[in-house]
Design a protein around this motif. Structure first.
Motif, PDB file in Angstrom:
ATOM      1  N   ASP A  77       0.834  -1.231   0.034  1.00  0.00           N
ATOM      2  CA  ASP A  77       0.026  -0.017  -0.029  1.00  0.00           C
ATOM      3  C   ASP A  77       1.070   1.302   0.015  1.00  0.00           C
ATOM      4  OD1 ASP A  77       1.031   0.312   2.475  1.00  0.00           O
ATOM      5  OD2 ASP A  77      -1.038   0.433   3.590  1.00  0.00           O
ATOM      6  N   GLY A  78       2.168   1.144  -0.163  1.00  0.00           N
ATOM      7  CA  GLY A  78       2.968   2.323  -0.165  1.00  0.00           C
ATOM      8  C   GLY A  78       3.793   2.859   1.073  1.00  0.00           C
ATOM      9  N   SER A  79       3.350   2.003   2.091  1.00  0.00           N
ATOM     10  CA  SER A  79       4.118   2.415   3.352  1.00  0.00           C
ATOM     11  C   SER A  79       5.515   2.003   3.279  1.00  0.00           C
ATOM     12  CB  SER A  79       3.725   1.521   4.543  1.00  0.00           C
ATOM     13  OG  SER A  79       2.144   1.939   4.784  1.00  0.00           O
ATOM     14  N   ARG A  80       6.683   3.015   3.893  1.00  0.00           N
ATOM     15  CA  ARG A  80       7.863   2.638   3.516  1.00  0.00           C
ATOM     16  C   ARG A  80       8.595   3.123   5.000  1.00  0.00           C
ATOM     17  NH1 ARG A  80      12.674   4.462   1.322  1.00  0.00           N
ATOM     18  NH2 ARG A  80      14.022   3.352   0.352  1.00  0.00           N
ATOM     19  N   ALA A  81       9.578   2.183   5.427  1.00  0.00           N
ATOM     20  CA  ALA A  81      10.664   2.767   6.224  1.00  0.00           C
ATOM     21  C   ALA A  81      12.023   2.314   5.992  1.00  0.00           C
ATOM     22  CB  ALA A  81      10.230   2.093   7.617  1.00  0.00           C
ATOM     23  N   GLU A  82      12.909   3.523   6.296  1.00  0.00           N
ATOM     24  CA  GLU A  82      14.263   3.063   5.732  1.00  0.00           C
ATOM     25  C   GLU A  82      15.094   3.197   7.020  1.00  0.00           C
ATOM     26  OE1 GLU A  82      17.053   3.616   1.964  1.00  0.00           O
ATOM     27  OE2 GLU A  82      16.715   5.754   3.193  1.00  0.00           O
TER      28      GLU A  82
ATOM     29  N   SER B 283      27.199  -5.444  15.077  1.00  0.00           N
ATOM     30  CA  SER B 283      27.165  -3.713  14.996  1.00  0.00           C
ATOM     31  C   SER B 283      25.991  -3.174  15.541  1.00  0.00           C
ATOM     32  CB  SER B 283      27.698  -3.332  13.426  1.00  0.00           C
ATOM     33  OG  SER B 283      28.687  -4.017  13.329  1.00  0.00           O
ATOM     34  N   ARG B 284      26.244  -2.068  16.347  1.00  0.00           N
ATOM     35  CA  ARG B 284      24.906  -1.313  16.719  1.00  0.00           C
ATOM     36  C   ARG B 284      25.166   0.143  16.437  1.00  0.00           C
ATOM     37  NH1 ARG B 284      24.055  -1.813  22.068  1.00  0.00           N
ATOM     38  NH2 ARG B 284      22.897  -3.724  22.002  1.00  0.00           N
ATOM     39  N   PHE B 285      24.341   0.697  15.515  1.00  0.00           N
ATOM     40  CA  PHE B 285      24.617   2.032  15.159  1.00  0.00           C
ATOM     41  C   PHE B 285      23.441   2.910  15.566  1.00  0.00           C
ATOM     42  CE2 PHE B 285      25.822  -0.610  11.923  1.00  0.00           C
ATOM     43  CZ  PHE B 285      26.921  -0.495  11.394  1.00  0.00           C
ATOM     44  N   VAL B 286      23.623   4.529  15.913  1.00  0.00           N
ATOM     45  CA  VAL B 286      22.545   5.075  15.817  1.00  0.00           C
ATOM     46  C   VAL B 286      22.031   5.280  14.357  1.00  0.00           C
ATOM     47  CG1 VAL B 286      21.953   7.612  16.381  1.00  0.00           C
ATOM     48  CG2 VAL B 286      23.407   6.470  18.039  1.00  0.00           C
ATOM     49  N   SER B 287      20.886   5.445  14.197  1.00  0.00           N
ATOM     50  CA  SER B 287      20.425   5.300  12.665  1.00  0.00           C
ATOM     51  C   SER B 287      19.247   6.328  12.445  1.00  0.00           C
ATOM     52  CB  SER B 287      19.524   4.048  12.718  1.00  0.00           C
ATOM     53  OG  SER B 287      19.173   3.764  11.274  1.00  0.00           O
ATOM     54  N   PRO B 288      19.906   7.281  11.202  1.00  0.00           N
ATOM     55  CA  PRO B 288      18.510   8.006  10.767  1.00  0.00           C
ATOM     56  C   PRO B 288      17.562   7.191  10.105  1.00  0.00           C
ATOM     57  CG  PRO B 288      21.017   8.454  10.070  1.00  0.00           C
ATOM     58  CD  PRO B 288      21.081   7.328  10.742  1.00  0.00           C
ATOM     59  N   ILE B 289      16.489   7.436  10.183  1.00  0.00           N
ATOM     60  CA  ILE B 289      15.137   6.697   9.669  1.00  0.00           C
ATOM     61  C   ILE B 289      14.225   7.644   8.954  1.00  0.00           C
ATOM     62  CG2 ILE B 289      13.147   5.290  10.555  1.00  0.00           C
ATOM     63  CD1 ILE B 289      14.406   5.088  13.247  1.00  0.00           C
ATOM     64  N   THR B 290      13.771   7.380   7.895  1.00  0.00           N
ATOM     65  CA  THR B 290      12.931   7.996   6.789  1.00  0.00           C
ATOM     66  C   THR B 290      11.556   6.874   7.044  1.00  0.00           C
ATOM     67  OG1 THR B 290      14.598   8.896   5.521  1.00  0.00           O
ATOM     68  CG2 THR B 290      12.284   8.853   4.905  1.00  0.00           C
ATOM     69  N   LEU B 291      10.613   7.570   7.255  1.00  0.00           N
ATOM     70  CA  LEU B 291       9.285   6.780   7.151  1.00  0.00           C
ATOM     71  C   LEU B 291       8.308   7.737   6.141  1.00  0.00           C
ATOM     72  CD1 LEU B 291       7.199   4.797   8.482  1.00  0.00           C
ATOM     73  CD2 LEU B 291       6.607   6.692  10.006  1.00  0.00           C
ATOM     74  N   LYS B 292       7.722   6.796   5.292  1.00  0.00           N
ATOM     75  CA  LYS B 292       6.554   7.372   4.278  1.00  0.00           C
ATOM     76  C   LYS B 292       5.433   6.532   4.386  1.00  0.00           C
ATOM     77  CE  LYS B 292       5.036   9.734   0.773  1.00  0.00           C
ATOM     78  NZ  LYS B 292       3.835   9.103   0.743  1.00  0.00           N
ATOM     79  N   LEU B 293       4.315   7.061   4.736  1.00  0.00           N
ATOM     80  CA  LEU B 293       3.208   6.403   4.953  1.00  0.00           C
ATOM     81  C   LEU B 293       2.029   7.098   3.833  1.00  0.00           C
ATOM     82  CD1 LEU B 293       2.394   6.648   8.842  1.00  0.00           C
ATOM     83  CD2 LEU B 293       3.308   4.775   7.357  1.00  0.00           C
ATOM     84  N   PRO B 294       1.190   6.221   3.415  1.00  0.00           N
ATOM     85  CA  PRO B 294       0.350   6.838   2.461  1.00  0.00           C
ATOM     86  C   PRO B 294      -0.159   8.042   2.696  1.00  0.00           C
ATOM     87  CG  PRO B 294      -0.080   4.241   2.834  1.00  0.00           C
ATOM     88  CD  PRO B 294       0.933   4.589   3.855  1.00  0.00           C
ATOM     89  N   GLY B 295      -0.255   8.958   1.566  1.00  0.00           N
ATOM     90  CA  GLY B 295      -0.982  10.397   2.036  1.00  0.00           C
ATOM     91  C   GLY B 295      -0.341  11.108   2.787  1.00  0.00           C
TER      92      GLY B 295
END
Length: 375
Positions: A307-312, A347-359
Motif C-alpha cells: 500500500d506504499g508504506s515504507r521505512a528506511e 554492530s549497533r548504530f545510531v540510525s537516521p530513519i525515514t518513514l513514508k506512510l500513504p497520503g
C-alpha cells in the motif's frame, strides 16, 4: 525477535555470542523450513491469542539448559545518551548462568559495558515480568516497568529507571520463528515508552528522561543454528514508533527470509506486516565505519508494503557497538572459524530513519539499528 534488534538483540546480541563455529544440525521434525508461526492452529498450540496478555512477558521456558530467555531494554535519553540493559537466563546459551548486562554510551564517548554472571538461580515469575538476578531487578506489567541495576555490585554504573508504555505491545503473529521443534520467539512488550529515573556512573547519580523500548526473547536453540544474519531497528519518526527486522535463515533451514515491519503511535497501529506482505531491500555495500570490520556492509535497509508504506534505516558513523563475536572464544573455535571463513560480528548504530506512510509526506527521525552476522 530480537530486537531490534530487537534486534534482533539482539540486539542485544553482543553479550550473547553463540557457538557460531559449531556444526549445523538438520531439523528434527515437522516443517523443515524456518518460518514465522502464524496459522490459527499455531496460536491454539501455544495457548495465546491475537491480544497480548501480561503473562506473556513472564517466564515462558522450562528452567533447563535446553532453553534460554532474556528481557531487553534500550533507551535514547534526551541528552543523547544511549543506555542498554538486559537480564538473561542460560545466556550465553548453554552456560547455565544468569546474566545482567549494562551498556552506557554518552554522546561523543565510547560505550561503557559491564556484564555480571551469576550461578545463583535467580527468581523469574510466570504471571508477569518479575526478574531478580543478584541485587538487580526487572519488573513490569506491559504498562509500567521498573529496572534496577545496582551500581554497588557492578563497580559504579547502574540505574533506577521507570519505563511507561505509550504504544501498544506488539508481536508479529505468534512471535515464534520455528523449524521443526526448534524455535526463537520474540515479544515487544513496550515498542515505545517514556523513561524517567536515574543513571549512576562513577559514583555520580543524575536524573534522566527519554524514550525507551523493551522486548523479550526466548528459545531452545542457538540462534547460530537458525540464522545467517539479521537486521533489526527501532526508533521514531514523525510521531510514529517504528520497529523493523529482516531475518535471514541458514541454508540448512531453507534459507528463508523473514521481514517484519511495525508502525504505530499512541492512537493506534498503522502497519503490522510480515513475510510475503512485506519487501525488505538492502542498499550498498559500503565500507564499515569500524576499520577492524573487514567486509563491506549494507548502507541501509528499507521495508515496503504493497500500500506504499515504507521505512528506511541507515547505518551511520556513530557506532554504539562494533565487535568480533570471536574475540573471547578459544583458540580452537577461532581456528575453526578461520578454516570456514567465518567472521561473526555484531554492530549497533545510531540510525537516521525515514518513514513514508500513504497520503503523508516523508518523516525524518532517529533510532538504533543492529546488524548481527553469524557467519
Amino acid at each position: 525477535m530480537t530486537n531490534s534488534s530487537r534486534a534482533k538483540l539482539a540486539s542485544v546480541a553482543l553479550g550473547a555470542l553463540v557457538t557460531a563455529c559449531s556444526p549445523q544440525t538438520a531439523p528434527t521434525s515437522g516443517d523443515a523450513r524456518l518460518h514465522l508461526a502464524a496459522a490459527p492452529e499455531d496460536f491454539k498450540t501455544l495457548g495465546i491469542g491475537t491480544e497480548i496478555e501480561v503473562r506473556e512477558d513472564g517466564r515462558r521456558t522450562p528452567k533447563t539448559s535446553d532453553y534460554f530467555e532474556w528481557w531487553y531494554f534500550d533507551g535514547l535519553l534526551d541528552d543523547g545518551t544511549v543506555v542498554v540493559v538486559w537480564f538473561g537466563d542460560n545466556w550465553l546459551y548453554g552456560s547455565q548462568k544468569r546474566a545482567v548486562d549494562f551498556e552506557l554510551t554518552p554522546p561523543g564517548k565510547p560505550t561503557r559495558r559491564v556484564m555480571r554472571t551469576f550461578d545463583d538461580p535467580g527468581a523469574f515469575a510466570t504471571d508477569q515480568a518479575n526478574i531478580q538476578i543478584g541485587p538487580h531487578s526487572f519488573k513490569g506489567n506491559l504498562q509500567t516497568y521498573a529496572i534496577h541495576v545496582d551500581a554497588a555490585e557492578t563497580g559504579g554504573v547502574g540505574c533506577d529507571l521507570v519505563l511507561r508504555r505509550r504504544v501498544a505491545s506488539y508481536r508479529p503473529a505468534t512471535g515464534y520463528d520455528e523449524v521443526g521443534d526448534r524455535f526463537f520467539a520474540w515479544l515487544v512488550a513496550v515498542p515505545e515508552g517514556a523513561i524517567t529515573g536515574t543513571l549512576t556512573a562513577d559514583g555520580v547519580t543524575r536524573q534522566v528522561t527519554g524514550s525507551g523500548y523493551h522486548d523479550h526473547n526466548w528459545g531452545n536453540v542457538s540462534p547460530a543454528d537458525l540464522f545467517d544474519n539479521w537486521w533489526w531497528g527501532r526508533g521514531q519518526s514523525g510521531g510514529h514508533t517504528i520497529i523493523a527486522a529482516d531475518i535471514h535463515g541458514k541454508a540448512a533451514v531453507g534459507g528463508t527470509d523473514i521481514p517484519l515491519l511495525f508502525v504505530a503511535d499512541d492512537h493506534g497501529v498503522q502497519v503490522n506486516a510480515y513475510g510475503s506482505d512485506l519487501t525488505a531491500v538492502a542498499s550498498g555495500p559500503v565500507r564499515h565505519p569500524d576499520p577492524n570490520h573487514e567486509r563491506p556492509i549494507d548502507s541501509a535497509v528499507s521495508f515496503a508494503t504493497a500500500d506504499g508504506s515504507r521505512a528506511e534505516f541507515k547505518i551511520s558513523d556513530r557506532l554504539l557497538t562494533s565487535s568480533s563475536l570471536l574475540s573471547d572464544q578459544s583458540f580452537v573455535k577461532k581456528a575453526v572459524a578461520a578454516i570456514m571463513s567465518m567472521k561473526p560480528w555484531y554492530s549497533r548504530f545510531v540510525s537516521p530513519i525515514t518513514l513514508k506512510l500513504p497520503g503523508e509526506s516523508p518523516h525524518e527521525g532517529e533510532g538504533t539499528l543492529e546488524y548481527f552476522e553469524l557467519k
